[in-house]
Design a protein around this motif. Structure first.
Motif, mmCIF file in Angstrom:
data_model
loop_
_atom_site.group_PDB
_atom_site.id
_atom_site.type_symbol
_atom_site.label_atom_id
_atom_site.label_comp_id
_atom_site.label_asym_id
_atom_site.label_seq_id
_atom_site.Cartn_x
_atom_site.Cartn_y
_atom_site.Cartn_z
ATOM 1 N N ARG A 148 11.118 59.966 96.288
ATOM 2 C CA ARG A 148 11.131 59.734 97.729
ATOM 3 C C ARG A 148 9.836 60.310 98.277
ATOM 4 O O ARG A 148 9.334 61.337 97.766
ATOM 5 C CB ARG A 148 12.309 60.453 98.399
ATOM 6 C CG ARG A 148 13.651 59.803 98.191
ATOM 7 C CD ARG A 148 13.776 58.478 98.962
ATOM 8 N NE ARG A 148 15.105 57.908 98.872
ATOM 9 C CZ ARG A 148 15.475 56.981 97.989
ATOM 10 N NH1 ARG A 148 14.595 56.518 97.104
ATOM 11 N NH2 ARG A 148 16.707 56.499 97.985
ATOM 12 N N VAL B 102 21.052 54.170 95.207
ATOM 13 C CA VAL B 102 21.689 55.389 94.699
ATOM 14 C C VAL B 102 21.363 56.600 95.566
ATOM 15 O O VAL B 102 22.214 57.459 95.790
ATOM 16 C CB VAL B 102 21.313 55.615 93.205
ATOM 17 C CG1 VAL B 102 19.857 55.993 93.030
ATOM 18 C CG2 VAL B 102 22.204 56.646 92.570
ATOM 19 N N GLY B 103 20.126 56.688 96.084
ATOM 20 C CA GLY B 103 19.720 57.849 96.890
ATOM 21 C C GLY B 103 20.379 57.798 98.268
ATOM 22 O O GLY B 103 20.330 56.766 98.944
ATOM 23 N N HIS C 67 8.237 50.378 97.890
ATOM 24 C CA HIS C 67 9.567 50.834 97.453
ATOM 25 C C HIS C 67 10.263 49.740 96.617
ATOM 26 O O HIS C 67 11.306 49.219 97.007
ATOM 27 C CB HIS C 67 10.402 51.208 98.683
ATOM 28 C CG HIS C 67 11.528 52.159 98.384
ATOM 29 N ND1 HIS C 67 11.908 53.156 99.243
ATOM 30 C CD2 HIS C 67 12.376 52.261 97.333
ATOM 31 C CE1 HIS C 67 12.935 53.821 98.742
ATOM 32 N NE2 HIS C 67 13.232 53.293 97.580
HETATM 33 C C1 DGY Z 1 17.702 53.883 95.559
HETATM 34 O O1 DGY Z 1 18.567 53.340 94.895
HETATM 35 O O2 DGY Z 1 17.871 54.969 96.107
HETATM 36 C C2 DGY Z 1 16.403 53.166 95.685
HETATM 37 O O3 DGY Z 1 15.446 53.913 96.296
HETATM 38 C C3 DGY Z 1 16.600 51.834 96.355
HETATM 39 O O4 DGY Z 1 16.980 52.001 97.644
#
Ligand code: DGY
Length: 315
Positions: A231, A70-71, A279
């Motif tokens: 993050r 999503v990010g 992560h």
């Molecule tokens: C996101 O969905 O941004 C998570 O960090 C997985 O990449």
């Protein structure tokens, strides 16, 4: 018919299979040459590679950028929009698994799960000693959630089950959640000073970069535990090391770091009062399956010139 080329980094076989027989993957590395890039009509960002304007300029045939996750802080969405390249991501499907992992980290740090595991395997464990590894009570404590988006709301739902008092700080207030879950909106400083656990569940933006640094650690309780599920750059890493070393806060649980991964000799990795994960926020079987499906749905729609099912909008 010749296959269309898709640029992708570290794509797993299941994802490549979902793409079907008409597409082939060009492996994305810093050595991928201009001819290979120019050939690609699609791009899949799998493990947070940087997709910026200069890369897009080397890809004149690019029709779609599809992000697995999503990010999208690693993708220059404005640069893509300026080039009429749609960007897609995978919102929603990972909220529950990321909130589950937030609670897993919270409980593990608070109750010495990893330290206890190491102790139980070692030679010092010779009898049950009720005076060791006494953690922090989770039930009834105060949780401060920074970022009350979809994931933050799921964290709040889970924390309710632990009878926690829930404070939150967000760009916008969430009256519905306040009504439903009794979460309280507070200003950022109050959240820092009142919380036993500070959970970062916000996106990385220019406003959230370096959000937690020395002044914020100084405001937090000395018994506080910081959880970063957002993050790495949301937290100033050097300030975090200093805060943990001098007891400004008690411990941290980090799903993400800055840099990521940390150099193997980084001081954070030798601290006992930290759990670091690679992560893993959304790393559950059903969620990862759905993320791959959504990534491919966006890719195929973009290649057809159709509206993406899960588009990212440039701010
Ligand atoms: C996101 O969905 O941004 C998570 O960090 C997985 O990449």
């Amino acid at each position: 018919m010749s296959k269309q080329a898709i640029l992708g980094d570290n794509l797993p076989p299941q994802l490549i299979e979902m793409m079907g027989d008409n597409l082939e993957v060009v492996e994305w590395s810093k050595n991928t040459d201009d001819a290979a890039l120019a050939h690609c009509v699609g791009l899949i960002a799998f493990s947070h590679p940087t997709a910026d304007g200069p890369l897009m300029d080397r890809m004149p045939n690019l029709k779609i950028i599809s992000n697995h996750g999503v990010g999208v802080d690693h993708i220059d969405v404005a640069a893509a929009t300026a080039r009429n390249i749609p960007v897609g991501n995978t919102p929603g499907c990972l909220d529950a698994s990321t909130a589950d992992m937030t609670m897993a980290l919270l409980l593990s740090v608070a109750r010495n799960v990893l330290v206890g595991d190491r102790f139980a395997r070692g030679p010092e464990f010779t009898f049950h000693d009720p005076s060791i590894l006494i953690g922090q009570e989770v039930t009834g404590s105060t949780l401060g959630i920074v970022g009350m988006g979809r994931i933050g709301a799921q964290v709040a739902r889970r924390a309710k089950g632990f009878e926690m008092k829930i404070l939150y700080h967000n760009r916008n207030r969430c009256p519905e959640l306040e009504g439903e879950l009794g979460v309280q909106y507070v200003d950022f400083d109050e959240l820092l000073s009142e919380s036993d656990f500070v959970s970062l569940n916000c996106p990385l933006t220019t406003e959230t970069t370096g959000l937690i640094s020395t002044p914020q650690f100084q405001r937090m309780k000395r018994s506080a535990i910081l959880l970063n599920m957002a993050r790495g750059p949301v937290v100033d890493t050097d300030a975090l090391v200093a805060a943990l070393q001098c007891g400004e806060i008690t411990a941290a649980g980090l799903d993400v770091t800055d840099p990521e991964p940390l150099p193997r000799n980084h001081p954070l990795l030798s601290l006992e009062n930290v759990i670091v994960l690679p992560h893993l926020g959304s790393a559950s079987n059903r969620t990862r399956q759905r993320m791959m499906e959504m990534t491919v749905e966006n890719l195929l729609a973009g290649l057809e010139g159709d509206t993406l099912p899960y588009p990212v909008h440039s701010n």
